[in-house]
Design a protein around this motif. Structure first.
Motif, mmCIF file in Angstrom:
data_model
loop_
_atom_site.group_PDB
_atom_site.id
_atom_site.type_symbol
_atom_site.label_atom_id
_atom_site.label_comp_id
_atom_site.label_asym_id
_atom_site.label_seq_id
_atom_site.Cartn_x
_atom_site.Cartn_y
_atom_site.Cartn_z
ATOM 1 N N ILE A 122 0.825 -1.223 0.000
ATOM 2 C CA ILE A 122 0.000 0.000 0.000
ATOM 3 C C ILE A 122 0.855 1.268 0.000
ATOM 4 O O ILE A 122 0.399 2.321 -0.402
ATOM 5 N N THR A 123 2.088 1.138 0.548
ATOM 6 C CA THR A 123 3.012 2.286 0.479
ATOM 7 C C THR A 123 4.362 1.753 0.055
ATOM 8 O O THR A 123 4.666 0.577 0.260
ATOM 9 N N LYS A 124 5.166 2.628 -0.542
ATOM 10 C CA LYS A 124 6.557 2.222 -0.753
ATOM 11 C C LYS A 124 7.448 3.339 -0.254
ATOM 12 O O LYS A 124 7.028 4.494 -0.186
ATOM 13 N N GLY A 125 8.690 2.968 0.106
ATOM 14 C CA GLY A 125 9.631 3.958 0.610
ATOM 15 C C GLY A 125 9.394 4.275 2.066
ATOM 16 O O GLY A 125 8.488 3.726 2.709
ATOM 17 N N ARG B 286 -0.445 4.509 -2.201
ATOM 18 C CA ARG B 286 -1.350 4.273 -3.342
ATOM 19 C C ARG B 286 -2.759 4.766 -2.991
ATOM 20 O O ARG B 286 -3.146 4.776 -1.831
ATOM 21 N N GLU B 287 -3.532 5.115 -4.025
ATOM 22 C CA GLU B 287 -4.902 5.576 -3.761
ATOM 23 C C GLU B 287 -5.748 4.430 -3.219
ATOM 24 O O GLU B 287 -5.613 3.289 -3.691
ATOM 25 N N PRO B 288 -6.648 4.732 -2.264
ATOM 26 C CA PRO B 288 -7.448 3.653 -1.649
ATOM 27 C C PRO B 288 -8.268 2.856 -2.661
ATOM 28 O O PRO B 288 -8.358 1.643 -2.562
ATOM 29 N N ASP B 289 -8.857 3.549 -3.659
ATOM 30 C CA ASP B 289 -9.704 2.819 -4.623
ATOM 31 C C ASP B 289 -8.887 1.789 -5.400
ATOM 32 O O ASP B 289 -9.373 0.713 -5.720
ATOM 33 N N GLN B 290 -7.638 2.127 -5.685
ATOM 34 C CA GLN B 290 -6.804 1.182 -6.435
ATOM 35 C C GLN B 290 -6.437 -0.019 -5.564
ATOM 36 O O GLN B 290 -6.398 -1.162 -6.016
ATOM 37 N N ASN C 281 6.176 1.480 6.777
ATOM 38 C CA ASN C 281 5.608 2.150 7.944
ATOM 39 C C ASN C 281 4.117 2.279 7.662
ATOM 40 O O ASN C 281 3.610 3.372 7.456
ATOM 41 N N VAL C 282 3.409 1.134 7.613
ATOM 42 C CA VAL C 282 2.033 1.109 7.100
ATOM 43 C C VAL C 282 1.116 2.112 7.766
ATOM 44 O O VAL C 282 0.220 2.661 7.122
ATOM 45 N N ASN C 283 1.340 2.330 9.084
ATOM 46 C CA ASN C 283 0.385 3.189 9.780
ATOM 47 C C ASN C 283 0.554 4.671 9.472
ATOM 48 O O ASN C 283 -0.230 5.488 9.928
ATOM 49 N N SER C 284 1.545 5.022 8.630
ATOM 50 C CA SER C 284 1.584 6.428 8.189
ATOM 51 C C SER C 284 0.921 6.576 6.818
ATOM 52 O O SER C 284 0.996 7.637 6.191
ATOM 53 N N TYR C 285 0.246 5.509 6.348
ATOM 54 C CA TYR C 285 -0.479 5.563 5.069
ATOM 55 C C TYR C 285 -1.481 6.716 5.077
ATOM 56 O O TYR C 285 -2.221 6.893 6.042
ATOM 57 N N LYS C 286 -1.510 7.481 4.000
ATOM 58 C CA LYS C 286 -2.531 8.534 3.864
ATOM 59 C C LYS C 286 -2.668 8.853 2.378
ATOM 60 O O LYS C 286 -1.674 9.151 1.718
ATOM 61 N N ALA C 287 -3.876 8.743 1.862
ATOM 62 C CA ALA C 287 -4.099 9.114 0.456
ATOM 63 C C ALA C 287 -5.535 9.535 0.272
ATOM 64 O O ALA C 287 -6.447 8.875 0.769
ATOM 65 N N PHE D 20 -4.779 5.155 7.548
ATOM 66 C CA PHE D 20 -4.584 3.701 7.582
ATOM 67 C C PHE D 20 -5.781 2.964 8.182
ATOM 68 O O PHE D 20 -6.261 1.967 7.641
ATOM 69 N N VAL D 21 -6.307 3.502 9.292
ATOM 70 C CA VAL D 21 -7.428 2.811 9.944
ATOM 71 C C VAL D 21 -8.654 2.823 9.022
ATOM 72 O O VAL D 21 -9.383 1.819 8.899
ATOM 73 N N GLU D 22 -8.871 3.952 8.338
ATOM 74 C CA GLU D 22 -10.012 4.004 7.400
ATOM 75 C C GLU D 22 -9.825 3.009 6.252
ATOM 76 O O GLU D 22 -10.784 2.380 5.791
ATOM 77 N N LEU D 23 -8.579 2.856 5.818
ATOM 78 C CA LEU D 23 -8.313 1.862 4.761
ATOM 79 C C LEU D 23 -8.629 0.450 5.278
ATOM 80 O O LEU D 23 -9.259 -0.351 4.584
#
Ligand code: SAM
Ligand code: SF4
Length: 451
Positions: free
Chosen positions: A166-169, A189-193, A215-221, A226-229
């Motif tokens: 879901i994230t890279k880097g 990456r965008e949530p819909d994708q 660092n999955v929990n810093s996901y934001k798009a 992350f929790v919403e995803l």
């Protein structure tokens, strides 16, 4: 007369050797998918291959050295079959670039961590006899669909368990870690994708998805965190289990703990990399939490889920780590009682701050500390596994046992491997079992219906 419709496109075979983490495994799956569209099919045998790719890891020196010794071994295959093409991708390729081509005449192409979807272009070049290096990064935006849709929209079948990046880097620059250098700054990456890829995986047989990111929990798009995803993933029809790795302890908060406790598909399991039990070392590692805040976060989660399964990463022998500081790590392990620990001897990495720190320790000190850590953890796991005997668990079946004809294998929601005797269930099905025996690294069980 020649009939054009009879002309067949020659199928070629590709062998990919994967080193390192789950993210590299995911990238390898994508390489197979990209290459399938170029008429390359998977082979398990290097001798059969028209194309060999090494998908490399540079997280520790040992992983990097493996790549160079493998390239040495491949020389004989290239001599036997000069048509064979050899490529090097992944983190070592990103780091070393052109140098790999210069030092290894049998390598045809080198590609970095942002370039794997350019494989078709690179193959056309090398088939014209060119050697090519592609390690240019794309511009770093916070949100970008770095995985093209065709690599999942056309998937034919996938495993019972699958990874989904879901994230890279990474933006954290921990002082020991080469990831921000090799994989660049964090992109989501965008949530819909992500949801579209998950839906495709489920429609082709996947029952468990593990979301991946450094660092999955810093996901934001697109305003989705992350929790919403996780909430959106949990609503997917047919997805029985959801996991993620790795969250960073500094970004692990109550909202995520509550999601683990409440979302039905999200397994009661957490991999939370601790690295060290000493505040001074954590500070020098640039981890931005203390052992006390780590304890508090574990306590908060255990308050909600007393039986949550916990795993972690530990580095021993970080530069300047004293005997007392190492002892603090052992104390933390005894207190927390993890279900699983991935433990590593510190390895200096080019381009990282810690590589230039004073106080590097000898191999023998690091080995001695690693041995103590493994012995300490071994005892805890034996005790924990023994306590499982007689308890009931839900297991997702992954397939037949590779040695025992009367058994199937799978995992509990806590991610413990189990072999189950006398089960009529198939891969992808859930079964309730009772644990009958604890081995060193796995559990044995029978269906609850037999008890
Ligand atoms: N992003 C994850 C996190 O924040 O903890 C870790 C990803 S890294 C691929 C996996 C593990 O490798 C780390 O948690 C760390 O324990 C270990 N590691 C990374 N760099 C290392 C080094 N230079 N020497 C030894 N172990 C290392
Ligand atoms: Fe490396 Fe730290 Fe980023 Fe994890 S959080 S990938 S250890 S820099």
């Amino acid at each position: 007369m020649k009939n054009c419709s009879q002309k067949t496109v020659k199928e070629k075979k590709v062998f990919i050797q994967t080193y390192g983490c789950q993210m590299n495994e995911y990238d390898t799956d994508k390489m197979f998918e990209v290459l399938r569209h170029e008429n390359y099919f998977h082979t398990d045998t290097q001798e059969d291959a028209d194309l060999i790719i090494l998908n490399t890891c540079s997280i520790r020196e040992k992983a990097e050295n493996k790549v160079y010794s493998e390239l040495g071994r491949l020389r004989y295959l290239k001599t036997a079959n000069p048509e064979l093409k050899i490529g090097v991708g992944g983190c070592v390729a990103q780091q070393e670039g052109e140098t790999i081509l210069q030092r290894n005449s049998n390598v045809d192409f080198v590609f970095g961590t942002d370039n794997l979807f350019e494989l078709p272009f690179m193959l056309r070049k090398i088939h014209k006899g060119e050697k090519i290096t592609k390690t240019k990064r794309y511009d770093r935006q916070k949100v970008r669909n770095f995985v093209p849709e065709y690599t999942f929209q056309n998937l034919k079948h996938s495993g019972v368990r699958a990874h989904l990046t879901i994230t890279k880097g990474c933006n954290n620059y921990c002082s020991f870690c080469v990831v921000p250098v090799t994989r660049g700054l964090e992109v989501s990456r965008e949530p819909d994708q992500i949801i579209a890829e998950a839906e495709r995986l489920v429609s082709t047989g996947t029952r468990e998805i593990c979301l991946l990111g450094q660092n999955v929990n810093s996901y934001k798009a697109n305003g989705v965190d992350f929790v919403e995803l996780l909430q959106r993933m949990d609503e997917l029809d047919g997805l029985q289990r959801l996991r993620f790795t790795s969250p960073h302890p500094k970004d692990f908060h109550e909202k995520l703990a509550e999601a683990i406790a409440s979302l039905p598909s999200l397994c009661e399991q957490l991999h939370l990399p601790l690295q060290s039990g000493s505040d001074r070392i954590l500070h020098r590692m640039r981890r931005w939490y203390t052992i006390e805040t780590y304890y508090q976060k574990v306590a908060m989660l255990r308050e909600l889920l007393p039986d949550v399964s916990l795993s972690t990463d530990i580095i021993v022998g970080f530069p300047g780590e004293t005997d007392e500081e190492f002892e603090m790590t052992i104390e933390a392990i005894r207190k927390i009682r993890f279900d699983l620990i991935y433990s590593f001897k510190y390895s200096p990495r080019p381009g990282t701050r810690a590589a230039d720190y004073p106080g590097h320790l000898s191999e023998s000190v690091k080995s001695k500390r690693l041995k103590i850590l493994l012995e300490t953890q071994g005892k805890i796991v034996r005790e924990k596994f023994q306590a499982f005997v007689g308890t009931e668990h839900e297991v997702l079946i992954e397939g037949n046992h590779h040695r025992k004809a009367d058994s199937v294998t799978g995992r509990t929601r806590g991610n413990h491997p189990v072999s189950i005797k006398n089960s009529a269930k198939q891969a992808g099905e859930l079964i309730s079992v009772v644990i009958t025996k604890a081995n060193q690294n796995s559990l044995e069980a029978v269906p609850s219906s037999e008890i």
